[in-house]
Scaffold this motif. Structure first.
Motif, PDB file in Angstrom:
ATOM      1  N   PRO A 144     -65.929  34.800  78.922  1.00 24.73           N
ATOM      2  CA  PRO A 144     -64.923  34.158  79.781  1.00 24.73           C
ATOM      3  C   PRO A 144     -64.039  33.222  78.964  1.00 24.73           C
ATOM      4  N   PHE A 145     -62.864  32.924  79.496  1.00 27.47           N
ATOM      5  CA  PHE A 145     -61.913  32.041  78.816  1.00 27.47           C
ATOM      6  C   PHE A 145     -61.909  30.660  79.485  1.00 27.47           C
ATOM      7  N   LEU A 146     -62.003  29.603  78.686  1.00 32.53           N
ATOM      8  CA  LEU A 146     -61.640  28.264  79.132  1.00 32.53           C
ATOM      9  C   LEU A 146     -60.311  27.959  78.464  1.00 32.53           C
ATOM     10  N   ILE A 147     -59.256  27.823  79.257  1.00 33.71           N
ATOM     11  CA  ILE A 147     -57.899  27.776  78.716  1.00 33.71           C
ATOM     12  C   ILE A 147     -57.197  26.474  79.074  1.00 33.71           C
ATOM     13  N   LEU A 148     -56.626  25.838  78.076  1.00 36.42           N
ATOM     14  CA  LEU A 148     -55.703  24.741  78.302  1.00 36.42           C
ATOM     15  C   LEU A 148     -54.290  25.318  78.319  1.00 36.42           C
ATOM     16  N   PHE A 149     -53.625  25.270  79.460  1.00 39.02           N
ATOM     17  CA  PHE A 149     -52.220  25.661  79.546  1.00 39.02           C
ATOM     18  C   PHE A 149     -51.379  24.401  79.280  1.00 39.02           C
ATOM     19  N   HIS A 150     -50.487  24.490  78.312  1.00 44.15           N
ATOM     20  CA  HIS A 150     -49.722  23.313  77.913  1.00 44.15           C
ATOM     21  C   HIS A 150     -48.251  23.681  77.725  1.00 44.15           C
ATOM     22  N   HIS A 151     -47.412  22.667  77.742  1.00 47.71           N
ATOM     23  CA  HIS A 151     -46.003  22.883  77.426  1.00 47.71           C
ATOM     24  C   HIS A 151     -45.889  23.117  75.931  1.00 47.71           C
ATOM     25  N   PRO A 152     -44.998  24.000  75.471  1.00 53.33           N
ATOM     26  CA  PRO A 152     -44.911  24.304  74.026  1.00 53.33           C
ATOM     27  C   PRO A 152     -44.616  23.089  73.147  1.00 53.33           C
ATOM     28  N   ASP A 153     -44.021  22.035  73.706  1.00 45.54           N
ATOM     29  CA  ASP A 153     -43.725  20.829  72.929  1.00 45.54           C
ATOM     30  C   ASP A 153     -44.850  19.795  73.000  1.00 45.54           C
ATOM     31  N   ASP A 154     -45.882  20.090  73.752  1.00 44.38           N
ATOM     32  CA  ASP A 154     -46.967  19.126  73.966  1.00 44.38           C
ATOM     33  C   ASP A 154     -48.131  19.409  73.018  1.00 44.38           C
ATOM     34  N   ASN A 155     -48.172  18.712  71.907  1.00 46.27           N
ATOM     35  CA  ASN A 155     -49.272  18.864  70.957  1.00 46.27           C
ATOM     36  C   ASN A 155     -50.399  17.868  71.217  1.00 46.27           C
ATOM     37  N   GLN A 176     -71.144  30.563  72.207  1.00 46.96           N
ATOM     38  CA  GLN A 176     -71.683  31.907  72.406  1.00 46.96           C
ATOM     39  C   GLN A 176     -71.469  32.403  73.831  1.00 46.96           C
ATOM     40  N   ASN A 177     -71.086  31.486  74.727  1.00 47.48           N
ATOM     41  CA  ASN A 177     -70.928  31.839  76.143  1.00 47.48           C
ATOM     42  C   ASN A 177     -69.490  31.785  76.634  1.00 47.48           C
ATOM     43  N   MET A 178     -68.594  31.173  75.842  1.00 43.35           N
ATOM     44  CA  MET A 178     -67.243  30.913  76.319  1.00 43.35           C
ATOM     45  C   MET A 178     -66.255  30.958  75.158  1.00 43.35           C
ATOM     46  N   ASN A 179     -65.082  31.507  75.392  1.00 40.59           N
ATOM     47  CA  ASN A 179     -63.981  31.440  74.434  1.00 40.59           C
ATOM     48  C   ASN A 179     -63.106  30.247  74.794  1.00 40.59           C
ATOM     49  N   PHE A 180     -62.925  29.328  73.860  1.00 43.41           N
ATOM     50  CA  PHE A 180     -62.105  28.144  74.088  1.00 43.41           C
ATOM     51  C   PHE A 180     -60.700  28.410  73.550  1.00 43.41           C
ATOM     52  N   LEU A 181     -59.709  28.314  74.441  1.00 45.33           N
ATOM     53  CA  LEU A 181     -58.366  28.753  74.097  1.00 45.33           C
ATOM     54  C   LEU A 181     -57.311  27.750  74.547  1.00 45.33           C
ATOM     55  N   THR A 182     -56.156  27.814  73.894  1.00 45.66           N
ATOM     56  CA  THR A 182     -54.954  27.141  74.375  1.00 45.66           C
ATOM     57  C   THR A 182     -53.903  28.216  74.633  1.00 45.66           C
ATOM     58  N   ALA A 183     -52.996  27.931  75.556  1.00 44.51           N
ATOM     59  CA  ALA A 183     -51.965  28.907  75.909  1.00 44.51           C
ATOM     60  C   ALA A 183     -50.656  28.195  76.184  1.00 44.51           C
ATOM     61  N   ASP A 184     -49.587  28.756  75.672  1.00 45.24           N
ATOM     62  CA  ASP A 184     -48.243  28.267  75.968  1.00 45.24           C
ATOM     63  C   ASP A 184     -47.967  28.531  77.451  1.00 45.24           C
ATOM     64  N   GLY A 185     -47.880  27.466  78.241  1.00 50.94           N
ATOM     65  CA  GLY A 185     -47.721  27.622  79.681  1.00 50.94           C
ATOM     66  C   GLY A 185     -46.385  28.189  80.102  1.00 50.94           C
ATOM     67  N   VAL A 186     -45.413  28.180  79.192  1.00 48.31           N
ATOM     68  CA  VAL A 186     -44.121  28.793  79.497  1.00 48.31           C
ATOM     69  C   VAL A 186     -44.223  30.309  79.317  1.00 48.31           C
ATOM     70  N   PRO A 212     -49.964  19.589  81.612  1.00 47.04           N
ATOM     71  CA  PRO A 212     -51.017  20.524  81.208  1.00 47.04           C
ATOM     72  C   PRO A 212     -52.080  20.674  82.305  1.00 47.04           C
ATOM     73  N   LEU A 213     -52.755  21.798  82.284  1.00 45.77           N
ATOM     74  CA  LEU A 213     -53.880  22.012  83.186  1.00 45.77           C
ATOM     75  C   LEU A 213     -54.887  22.949  82.518  1.00 45.77           C
ATOM     76  N   ILE A 214     -56.088  22.923  83.049  1.00 43.74           N
ATOM     77  CA  ILE A 214     -57.195  23.690  82.466  1.00 43.74           C
ATOM     78  C   ILE A 214     -57.760  24.633  83.514  1.00 43.74           C
ATOM     79  N   ALA A 215     -58.096  25.860  83.093  1.00 35.90           N
ATOM     80  CA  ALA A 215     -58.658  26.839  84.023  1.00 35.90           C
ATOM     81  C   ALA A 215     -59.654  27.721  83.302  1.00 35.90           C
ATOM     82  N   ILE A 216     -60.551  28.293  84.060  1.00 31.39           N
ATOM     83  CA  ILE A 216     -61.466  29.320  83.565  1.00 31.39           C
ATOM     84  C   ILE A 216     -61.008  30.666  84.100  1.00 31.39           C
ATOM     85  N   ASP A 217     -60.944  31.667  83.233  1.00 28.78           N
ATOM     86  CA  ASP A 217     -60.745  33.053  83.658  1.00 28.78           C
ATOM     87  C   ASP A 217     -62.034  33.800  83.334  1.00 28.78           C
TER      88      ASP A 217
END
Length: 407
Positions: free
Chosen positions: A267-278, A297-307, A324-329
């Motif tokens: 599964p993905f744990l994803i931080l969706f962020h604005h491209p200018d937000d580091n 071993q149980n989760m993929n930790f990811l960031t994603a360009d929310g745009v 920014p917001l965080i979600a699990i897929d």
């Protein structure tokens, strides 16, 4: 022409025709990609720096569509005149060579894998499937993986978006550099490698004692620089260290790598962020590093360009203004972390993961928050959490024959 000469002529003609027929039947790859089998595989891998292999099945329509393109590309690579031992394009008939397919965990046809110095690349080839694209891919793989700097001040201008491995050496012909270059060749897609020789780096290391240093992507991470403490003559030791540094715990998901990430099956744990937000990325990475490393071993930790990934936001009932917001897929449904600002509170993000594992996220989405005491509510409105959007970026049935669907 006398009778004997006539018979001899016809005999030679017939023999020639039979030879061509038999040759085509038993050896259909006198040009194009090299046919690889269990018996010649290790030899091919050991004797070439780059081996690019098409794993196929003759009954698979996508394999049949790709085969002439791949063979033509192999001919173009041969015409390019690379030095012997530099590169070979090969193909494996997975029905006939089941042991080879099993060895490399082939789960779909056709699969394109690159091997460098006998080691499989972490990523499959997922680019354009054309003669030109394959030839360009090979050319890129053979470019020097290490950039040489002439003065220390040049290192001040390295991209802060990338991770870097920097070598400080005495000479190009020393054995430590040979080890460094081999590691760089295998990890060039994950890190940028740099080296300075002689006067360019002498202030950074004692004479005769070369060193290698890791520098993080400073714009998005807070990790300090780290010096390799093992033996620079030991390829496996340096490679393992560099791999851990170059492939971070938290990765960025893009449309280009989404397919490979979904194939990992976590599964993905994803931080969706604005491209200018580091800044949110740095905070997210710190929390993952400090609290959730044991869950890798149980989760993929990811960031994603929310745009770029605006569609999943809409799926969650959110928009770019909510970043920014965080979600699990989970590849079945998507669940949103209640409040991004709660992320830095110790244990909150880990509890979010535990609630997924226990089924609580799914249950509460259907029936609302769990009560402290059992309550009978006959008027509960059953709802359904948003369906996964990232599962749609998994291997396409319009491009592969997925083996699990053939069982």
């Amino acid at each position: 022409m006398n009778w004997n000469a006539f018979n001899l002529y016809n005999y030679k003609t017939l023999a020639c025709v039979l030879f061509l027929i038999c040759h085509s039947f038993y050896n259909p790859t006198d040009s194009g990609a090299v046919q690889i089998t269990q018996s010649n595989l290790d030899m091919v891998l050991a004797s070439n720096e780059i081996v690019f292999i098409n794993f196929y099945a003759e009954w698979c329509k996508f394999s049949n569509m790709l085969m002439p393109i791949f063979d033509e590309a192999a001919d173009e690579v041969t015409k390019a005149g690379y030095d012997t031992g530099k590169v070979v394009m090969g193909k494996v008939d997975c029905d006939k060579e089941g042991a080879v397919a099993t060895r490399f965990h082939i789960t779909k046809y056709p699969t394109l894998k690159m091997f460098r110095n006998g080691m499989p690349a972490k990523k499959e080839y997922r680019g354009q499937r054309s003669v030109e694209a394959f030839a360009d891919f090979i050319k890129k793989q053979l470019t020097d993986p290490v950039v040489t700097f002439g003065a220390i001040k040049e290192l001040h201008d390295l991209s802060e978006d990338k991770r870097h491995i920097i070598g400080y050496m005495d000479r190009r012909d020393q054995p430590e550099y040979d080890t460094f270059r081999r590691v760089a060749a295998n990890l060039k897609d994950e890190c940028q490698f740099h080296v300075g020789f002689g006067d360019a780096s002498q202030q950074m290391h004692p004479p005769g004692q070369p060193i290698v240093v890791f520098r993080t992507d400073r714009k998005k991470s807070t990790e300090p620089d780290e010096t390799f403490t093992g033996s620079l003559l030991n390829f496996e030791e340096l490679y393992k260290w560099a791999q851990e540094k170059c492939i971070p715990l938290v990765r960025e998901i893009t449309f280009e790598n989404a397919e490979e990430l979904t194939e990992e099956g976590l599964p993905f744990l994803i931080l969706f962020h604005h491209p200018d937000d580091n800044e949110s990325i740095k905070k997210y990475k710190e929390v993952i590093q400090n609290e959730l490393e044991g869950e890798k071993q149980n989760m993929n930790f990811l960031t994603a360009d929310g745009v770029r990934f605006e569609h999943p936001l809409h799926h969650l009932g959110k928009s770019i203004t909510d970043l920014p917001l965080i979600a699990i897929d989970s590849f079945r449904h998507m669940y949103m972390f209640p409040d991004y600002k709660e992320m830095e509170k110790p244990g909150r993000l880990k509890q979010f993961l535990l609630d997924l594992y226990s089924g609580k996220l799914h249950r509460e989405f259907h029936y609302g928050p769990d009560p402290d005491q059992p309550v009978l509510n006959l008027e509960v409105k059953v709802t359904t959490p948003p369906e996964s959007t990232f599962k749609k970026l998994a291997p396409s049935k319009n491009r592969y024959t997925l083996l699990r669907d053939e069982l």
